[in-house]
Design a protein around this motif. Structure first.
Motif, PDB file in Angstrom:
ATOM      1  N   GLN A 272      -5.300   3.301   2.635  1.00 41.27           N
ATOM      2  CA  GLN A 272      -6.101   2.083   2.707  1.00 41.27           C
ATOM      3  C   GLN A 272      -7.567   2.394   3.027  1.00 41.27           C
ATOM      4  OE1 GLN A 272      -4.695  -0.677   1.786  1.00 41.27           O
ATOM      5  NE2 GLN A 272      -2.603   0.147   1.723  1.00 41.27           N
ATOM      6  N   LEU A 276     -10.007  -1.612   6.512  1.00 40.05           N
ATOM      7  CA  LEU A 276      -8.656  -2.072   6.799  1.00 40.05           C
ATOM      8  C   LEU A 276      -8.052  -1.274   7.951  1.00 40.05           C
ATOM      9  CD1 LEU A 276      -5.919  -3.134   4.316  1.00 40.05           C
ATOM     10  CD2 LEU A 276      -5.343  -1.555   6.150  1.00 40.05           C
ATOM     11  N   SER A 312      -6.139  -8.019   2.882  1.00 42.57           N
ATOM     12  CA  SER A 312      -5.466  -6.869   2.260  1.00 42.57           C
ATOM     13  C   SER A 312      -4.318  -6.366   3.127  1.00 42.57           C
ATOM     14  CB  SER A 312      -6.472  -5.739   2.022  1.00 42.57           C
ATOM     15  OG  SER A 312      -7.488  -6.144   1.126  1.00 42.57           O
ATOM     16  N   THR A 315      -1.435  -8.747   2.766  1.00 39.62           N
ATOM     17  CA  THR A 315      -0.831  -8.608   1.439  1.00 39.62           C
ATOM     18  C   THR A 315       0.040  -7.362   1.364  1.00 39.62           C
ATOM     19  OG1 THR A 315      -2.713  -9.741   0.429  1.00 39.62           O
ATOM     20  CG2 THR A 315      -1.315  -8.419  -1.036  1.00 39.62           C
TER      21      THR A 315
END
Length: 939
Positions: A272, A276, A312, A315
């Motif tokens: 990532q 994040l 993100s 998700t």
């Protein structure tokens, strides 16, 4: 060493058998598709291995592939073919030549290579067609493709292609993680191509324990291991890792996590973005999650960056919304893994910042100060905040803060003793006593202490064991030792301890023992040198009042008026709240329900003034118990079940809720739940945590229902335990629910004389005692005994009527209905008269929601032929009911079977059989079949 296959079998045999069977059933019929969804560590790969092993019996070729991060075009499919070269036919379709460049190892088995097409999309389409032809060319095939969330675009295109044009011989099983590139094939299902979606859920507590035990193979799980398993949240990967971790202690942060588990939870984070990862590390320092604004403060990122990173992370399933606008790691062990691998300097900075975010939450501030490494500030903050919490009556907060200081800080012996003393006092209103009990016991065992200090600590320990832990015998003995240690070192405090020993709910001593302690208190109060301060005097007064009320003493009512007097002193107010709670319980068991409701209402007023957590929660428990006793049924069982879950760590409190939930489960016909709730709190269970009236009543309920099921030996064991509580304590005021059960069961065991003695003792002990519930139970037991011993009808009916009056006055609707049923049985079977008793009982049972009892009454009413009141008896002939019972008895049915068949009690069946034997002169049950009554009496 356990192999991978064996590990899979171990995991999947616990909690997954039904899922496996359902998948195998679908894969047996091609074409078909099973899509298995499950989070990281839930057991998807193990399931694939298990299916592969089990599916060998399907006589299908098994082809297995796995998608990995960054895999090349069609790589999972090509590697699956490499592992199963037998898929390639000897004379294959020429289109298979499109696979030669990708599978040079199998060029000798494939047709001549086809040159690549200039259009990449056309070339991919041809390779997809070639793969479909390949899977179609051989016999039945099952394709098992794991971790499809990592699939490359080419593999995804192939899955879409074959799902739209499924080969008739191909069944597929795909696994993927939610949130991450779901395959999205469910909408392609057709009547000839079923697509089933299966969600793998975490294991429940029972399966979690079973899996851990099977993995360890070392006998029962140690207590520390059971505590660790709660952190796994039912995830098989975590259960397996922790069960196989041989290190001692309980897991804390990531360094204590097994490496394989830590790496598995960190793997999704590695790919990532920096933003994040920054947001996830910020969330990991917050046990209870953080809002988006708090994540901005912690991470130092701007609003747009945090919003994008949070979206993100949600998700991808790395974070989840724990509750509205509170975000945290998707699992607690994942949080620990992230937290533990955050660089120390960064982690401390995050905790230092977090300590400023919640200034009104002293427990959370203390947590973050400690993990920031600022231990001096942490200790000062904790002790100061605990002192403020005590002054404000917030005992639960004080307990949490002081417990952590006592456990973590480097303290001198003097500081540790002082802190333990404060903590043990505060614990009376906290809801987490286990660590406090352990700490106080360690101090009493290991640290030399003056008698005054030791006595007070031991007193506090005894009260905790009695009122919260449910260890009544040990708690009472600790109080006795405390009284001895304080007798000369602190005589005033000794009086308070003695007043606790005077309460009949403590321990399982005879009432004479408790009264002797109360006499010592009364004598001590006459000594001016031992005159207590106002708070100690109030405590002693409440304890004395509790003793008087619990024994049904008429003096208690006038002596309780001080509980409603206002005071601004938090200490006095707390004692009056405790008094209201105690008197609510005492009045409830006595059968003074209106008074109990008044004490409960006053207790709630004190509670709103004080906010004492433990006592406030106890008021809810007292309310549920009172509602059950007085016949209120609105949400009572649901409330009891909720409280059982809430007080799982407080066995003494939980047992009251189990009694109510178990009794109502019996009423509703849910016998399995009832037995589960009541067995461990029955007086027949060694070491039951329940207070004496709770354990005795639970045992009586179990005795009654075991007897109805034909388990006479077990029934008598529970009844004897219930009677043992009453006779050992001399507290006949608690016998209201026990005496009628004794009147039903003891004669069946040939113990009628014992029953008579029991009723004589109860009558003598309840004379001049204000205990309407016990008096009503005694009245019913006396009526049942008069009925059994065939006393004159006027006496029997008068006794039943007296019981009806008493249960109506209380009111106790359940026992009122039971009395109507017994009265109806007597008038119908003995006097051969019909009354409205049975219809009245049916109406009461219907109102209570006691469906089984209601149906029994209705069935009996329906089965009867209407007749006039006062119909003559049958004399030496058998009545229709006696004939019916005798026919079944002669045919070899047991009394329990006859009772179940005809909707009667076993005792009634026994009476009918006895009368049939007497009237017919038969010498055995089987002789009843050949008696003359068969032609003259049997309908």
């Amino acid at each position: 060493m356990t192999t991978g296959s064996a590990a899979a079998n171990t995991v999947l045999s616990v909690g997954r058998r039904q899922v496996e069977d359902r998948i195998l059933a679908l894969l047996e019929h091609a074409p078909a598709l099973v899509v298995v969804e499950g989070e990281l560590g839930i057991g998807k790969t193990h399931l694939v291995h298990r299916i592969r092993t089990s599916a060998m019996s399907l006589r299908r070729r098994m082809v297995t592939g796995r998608c990995t991060p960054g895999c090349g075009p069609l790589q999972p499919m090509l590697e699956a073919v490499l592992d199963s070269p037998e898929l390639i036919p000897l004379r294959g379709d020429p289109v298979l030549g499109a696979l030669v460049p990708s599978l040079p190892e199998l060029a000798d088995r494939l047709p001549p290579s086809l040159p690549p097409l200039p259009d990449p999309r056309a070339d991919l389409a041809r390779r997809l067609r070639a793969l479909r032809v390949l899977f179609s060319a051989s016999g039945p095939v099952v394709l098992l493709l794991d971790d499809v969330h990592h699939a490359d675009p080419g593999t995804r295109a192939f899955l879409q292609y074959v799902a739209r044009r499924p080969p008739g011989n191909l069944a597929m099983m795909l696994t993927y993680r939610p949130h991450e590139n779901a395959p999205g094939l469910a909408h392609l299902a057709t009547p000839g191509f079923p697509v089933e979606h299966t969600l793998l859920e975490p294991l429940d507590d029972a399966d979690t324990t079973a899996l851990a035990a099977r993995l360890r193979r070392r006998g029962p799980l140690p207590a520390g291991m059971c505590a660790r398993l709660t952190l796994t949240e039912g995830i098989p990967l975590a259960i397996t890792a922790l069960a196989r971790d041989t290190r001692a202690g309980t897991p804390g942060e990531s360094p204590d996590l097994p490496a394989a588990l830590r790496d598995a939870y960190l793997e999704p984070l590695r790919q990532q973005s920096r933003d994040l990862r920054c947001v996830v590390h910020a969330a990991a320092v917050c046990d209870d999650g953080a809002s988006e604004a708090e994540l901005r403060t912690l991470s130092g990122l701007n609003e747009a960056a945090v919003s994008a990173a949070l979206t993100s992370a949600l998700t991808a399933g790395i974070l989840r919304e724990l509750r509205p606008n509170r975000f945290g790691c998707h699992r607690e062990l994942a949080r620990q893994a992230v937290h533990g691998t955050t660089p120390v300097s960064a982690r401390r900075r995050l905790h230092r910042t977090a300590a400023t975010l919640w200034p009104d939450d002293p427990v959370r501030v203390a947590h973050h100060l400690f993990h920031a490494g600022d231990h001096d500030r942490w200790r000062a903050h904790s002790e100061h905040s605990a002192e403020a919490a005590v002054k404000a009556g917030d005992w639960s907060t004080a307990v949490q803060l002081l417990r952590d200081v006592l456990r973590r800080a480097e303290l001198t012996t003097e500081d540790r003793v002082e802190l333990a003393m404060t903590l043990s006092r505060a614990a009376f209103d906290g809801l987490d006593t286990e660590q406090i009990v352990v700490t106080v016991r360690e101090l009493l065992t290991e640290v030399p202490l003056p008698d005054a200090v030791r006595g007070e600590l031991r007193n506090n320990l005894g009260i905790l064991l009695l009122s919260q832990a449910g260890d009544h015998d040990t708690g009472y003995r600790e109080l006795e030792r405390a009284a001895g240690e304080l007798e000369h070192s602190n005589p005033t405090l000794a009086l308070k301890v003695m007043s606790s020993l005077a309460i009949p709910y403590t321990g399982r001593r005879h009432i004479s023992t408790h009264r002797a302690w109360l006499d010592r208190v009364e004598t001590g109060l006459l000594d001016s040198a031992r005159r207590p301060d106002p708070l100690t005097a109030e405590t002693i007064h409440v304890n004395k009042l509790t003793t008087l009320m619990s024994t049904g003493s008429p003096q208690a009512w006038d002596a309780s008026e001080f509980l409603i007097e206002d005071t601004d002193d938090p200490g006095l107010a707390r004692q009056r709240l405790r008094g209201c709670l105690n008197l609510t319980d005492c009045a409830s068991w006595l059968g003074r329900y209106t008074a109990a409701r008044d004490y409960l209402a006053r207790g709630h007023l004190w509670s709103r003034q004080l906010g004492a957590a433990y006592l406030t929660e106890q008021l809810h428990v007292a309310s549920v118990l009172l509602d059950w006793l007085r016949g209120s049924r609105t949400h009572v069982r649901d409330n009891a079940e909720t409280l059982i879950a809430r007080y799982a760590t407080l066995p003494s409190v939980e047992s009251e809720c189990r009694l109510v939930a178990g009794a109502l489960a019996f009423e509703h016909g849910d016998t399995a739940t009832a037995f589960a709730h009541l067995t461990d709190i029955s007086a027949a269970h060694p070491g039951t945590p329940a207070a004496p009236p709770i354990s005795a009543t639970a045992a009586a309920l179990l005795a009654h229902h075991y007897y109805r099921r034909g388990a006479k030996t077990t029934a008598m064991r529970h009844l004897d335990a219930a009677l043992g509580v009453i006779t050992d304590t001399g507290m006949w005021v608690w016998a209201g629910d026990i005496l009628p059960v004794a009147a039903e069961l003891l004669p069946c065991a040939g113990r009628t004389e014992e029953l008579r003695q029991l009723l004589d003792t109860a009558t003598a002990d309840l004379e001049d005692i204000d205990a309407p519930a016990a008096s009503a139970g005694l009245a019913l037991a006396q009526a049942m005994t008069d009925d059994l011993t065939q006393r004159p009808a006027t006496i029997v009916l008068g006794a039943y009527d007296q019981a009806l009056v008493r249960f109506t006055e209380l009111p106790r609707p359940h026992w009122l209905a039971a009395t109507h049923v017994l009265r109806d049985r007597y008038t119908h079977n003995v006097l051969h008269q019909d009354t409205d008793d049975l219809a009245t009982a049916a109406g009461i049972y219907g109102t209570l929601g006691a469906t089984p009892a209601y149906r029994r009454c209705q069935d009996l009413l329906t089965s009867r032929t209407p007749r006039k009141r006062g119909r003559p008896g049958y004399g030496s002939d058998l009545s229709p009911r006696e004939a019916e019972v005798a026919a079944l008895a002669g045919d070899g049915h047991t009394n329990a079977q006859i009772a179940h068949c005809l909707g009667l009690s076993i005792r009634t069946v026994e009476q009918h059989v006895a009368r049939a034997l007497r009237k017919t002169g038969a010498t055995s049950r089987r002789d009843l079949l050949h008696s003359p009554w068969m032609t003259t009496s049997h309908p």
